[in-house]
Design a protein around this motif. Structure first.
Motif: not given
Length: 104
Positions: A48, A50-52, A84, A102, A104
């Motif tokens: 990934t 982005e952070k999820e 991320a 997701y 940001k």
């Protein structure tokens, strides 16, 4: 949240592992993004950017999160976070319905 209102849905599916993992992208008015998907039983690895936040809506799976060396079980109602720029492993035990947010 059981219902999502006032969104844009991308028609084209995200398809991985020969269709064993699929999702649809949902975009909110503020630009934030989620995917709603299904995972069939099997072992997978995802990366990934982005952070999820992964919310398990139904099903059962084991996950190895970045920096961990042990599998952790997640089932309906559970949520886990993936940092991320990382990879994580999944061992899906039963058909799993999920929502990925997701951040940001």
């Amino acid at each position: 949240m059981t219902e999502i209102k006032n969104v844009t849905i991308i028609k084209k599916a995200n398809i991985y592992y020969d269709g064993k993992v699929t999702s649809r992208t949902v975009i909110f008015a503020d630009g934030s993004k989620k995917t709603l998907g299904i995972m069939f039983p099997g072992e997978y690895e995802f990366g990934t950017a982005e952070k999820e936040f992964m919310e398990i809506l139904s099903g059962n799976l084991d996950v190895v999160l970045p920096g961990a060396d042990k599998w952790v079980n997640f089932k309906e109602g559970d949520v886990f976070e993936v940092p991320a720029q990382s990879k994580f492993k999944l061992n899906v035990k039963s058909l799993t319905d999920y929502c990925c947010s997701y951040i940001k």
